[in-house]
Design a protein around this motif. Structure first.
Motif, PDB file in Angstrom:
ATOM      1  N   LEU A  65      14.141 -43.483 -15.285  1.00  0.00           N
ATOM      2  CA  LEU A  65      13.175 -42.537 -14.739  1.00  0.00           C
ATOM      3  C   LEU A  65      13.738 -41.113 -14.738  1.00  0.00           C
ATOM      4  CD1 LEU A  65      11.987 -44.590 -11.617  1.00  0.00           C
ATOM      5  CD2 LEU A  65      10.814 -44.356 -13.818  1.00  0.00           C
ATOM      6  N   THR A 103       7.914 -35.845 -11.320  1.00  0.00           N
ATOM      7  CA  THR A 103       9.053 -36.533 -11.912  1.00  0.00           C
ATOM      8  C   THR A 103       8.948 -38.017 -11.579  1.00  0.00           C
ATOM      9  OG1 THR A 103      11.478 -36.517 -12.054  1.00  0.00           O
ATOM     10  CG2 THR A 103      10.532 -36.188  -9.877  1.00  0.00           C
ATOM     11  N   GLY A 104       9.919 -38.801 -12.013  1.00  0.00           N
ATOM     12  CA  GLY A 104       9.926 -40.218 -11.693  1.00  0.00           C
ATOM     13  C   GLY A 104      10.530 -40.491 -10.335  1.00  0.00           C
ATOM     14  N   PHE A 144       6.374 -43.300  -9.492  1.00  0.00           N
ATOM     15  CA  PHE A 144       6.816 -42.124  -8.744  1.00  0.00           C
ATOM     16  C   PHE A 144       7.442 -42.595  -7.446  1.00  0.00           C
ATOM     17  CE2 PHE A 144       5.796 -39.115  -5.273  1.00  0.00           C
ATOM     18  CZ  PHE A 144       6.640 -38.087  -5.647  1.00  0.00           C
ATOM     19  N   PRO A 205      10.605 -47.254 -17.706  1.00  0.00           N
ATOM     20  CA  PRO A 205       9.511 -47.082 -16.737  1.00  0.00           C
ATOM     21  C   PRO A 205       8.385 -48.093 -16.936  1.00  0.00           C
ATOM     22  CG  PRO A 205      10.241 -44.946 -17.540  1.00  0.00           C
ATOM     23  CD  PRO A 205      10.964 -45.973 -18.357  1.00  0.00           C
TER      24      PRO A 205
END
Length: 320
Positions: A65, A103-104, A144, A205
């Motif tokens: 991620l 972002t992740g 997320f 992901p």
């Protein structure tokens, strides 16, 4: 849907990868990973220098991620996190410039040092997976995850997280100090270049999204559901508690237990899974009476009392 790796192998690869930079922290890593698999966010509270930031970075890298870190300070504004609309003279229009929250994994470092206004900027993102700015909603990437840190010993210049925001964190965990033997191993491992720079992803992901879907399908029997609900309810009626775990706590406890079962390679939840998840899920959601503090009682201690007092479902019935 793509194929998901066998669950014990999925867990082992990530735990081993994180162990390259964090020595002797498999239990807290497993719980944090379970929280992510359950679709939740994680609050790490511990003394400075215990590896909170490193755990967040190592998990993000291992899961493939994107990772962004925001140092929360009193002068940090909500737009510094979520993004702002900027006027473009060439088009005579406002254009949204995404903030680091897109972002992740977002590391909200020392989250309690920012003002409540900036802290609350995370609420919509954590609850809905989106950011609304100037009336326009912008979806966040999936997966997320917010991993926030705070230090329990420094309170000057900090803003205590309100109960409503604490409730948005699925788990509150402590990394803890290493044993003397683990510290010696850590010193040897980190003598040269820090291994976080060489850490590589062991999954993707897309595979994480598949795993989260698989976790939601883990079977929970009626007796175990009643056990989960009973634990949350017992925190509400404890004589030293003014505010106990609500329905979101019960959902979080069930989801984390499902993730722990899946990571262990089981298709069903046992009472042991619930018991392992309970302190991290429930303790930070309790508001204690003044008498509790005068007696030296902690939220974790009360959760322990509740676990000891609540009848445990019979094992055969629990996963029949």
């Amino acid at each position: 849907m793509t194929h998901t790796a066998p669950t014990p192998a999925f867990a082992r690869s990530i735990l081993d990868n994180v162990a390259q930079v964090l020595v002797g922290k498999e239990d807290v890593t497993r719980l944090a990973l379970a929280g992510i698999l359950a679709g939740g966010h994680v609050l790490l509270e511990d003394a400075p220098g215990t590896g909170k930031t490193m755990l967040a970075r190592a998990l993000a890298v291992s899961l493939g991620l994107d990772f962004r870190r925001v140092q929360f300070t009193p002068d940090l504004l909500p737009g510094d996190v979520t993004g702002v609309s900027v006027y473009r003279p060439d088009t005579h229009e406002f254009r949204f410039v995404p903030g680091p929250i897109f972002t992740g994994v977002l590391l909200a470092d020392e989250i309690n040092r920012a003002t409540p206004k900036t802290q609350s900027a995370l609420l919509e993102a954590m609850a809905e997976g989106q950011v609304t700015e100037s009336g326009v909603t912008h979806p966040l990437p999936a997966p997320f995850v917010v991993i926030a840190t705070q230090n329990p010993v420094e309170h000057e210049g900090t803003y205590r997280l309100p109960e409503a925001q604490l409730d948005r964190f699925l788990l509150k965990l402590s990394v803890g100090y290493p044993t003397p033997e683990e510290e010696v191993r850590m010193l040897g491992r980190l003598q040269g270049e820090h291994p976080i720079g060489a850490l590589r992803a062991v999954t993707t992901p897309a595979a994480l999204l598949d795993a989260q879907e698989a976790v939601r399908r883990v079977f929970v029997s009626e007796p175990v559901r009643a056990y989960v609900a009973g634990l949350s309810a017992a925190t509400r009626t404890h004589p030293l508690v003014t505010l106990g775990g609500g329905p979101r706590a019960s959902l979080g406890l069930q989801g984390t237990a499902q993730a722990l079962a899946w990571l262990a390679g089981r298709s069903f939840v046992t009472p042991d899974d619930v018991q392992r998840a309970a302190p991290g899920v429930l303790a930070h959601r309790l508001s204690l009476r003044i008498e509790a503090r005068l007696q030296g009682q902690s939220a974790e201690g009360i959760v322990g009392e509740v676990l000891r007092a609540q009848p445990v479902p019979v094992e055969d019935t629990a996963h029949a």
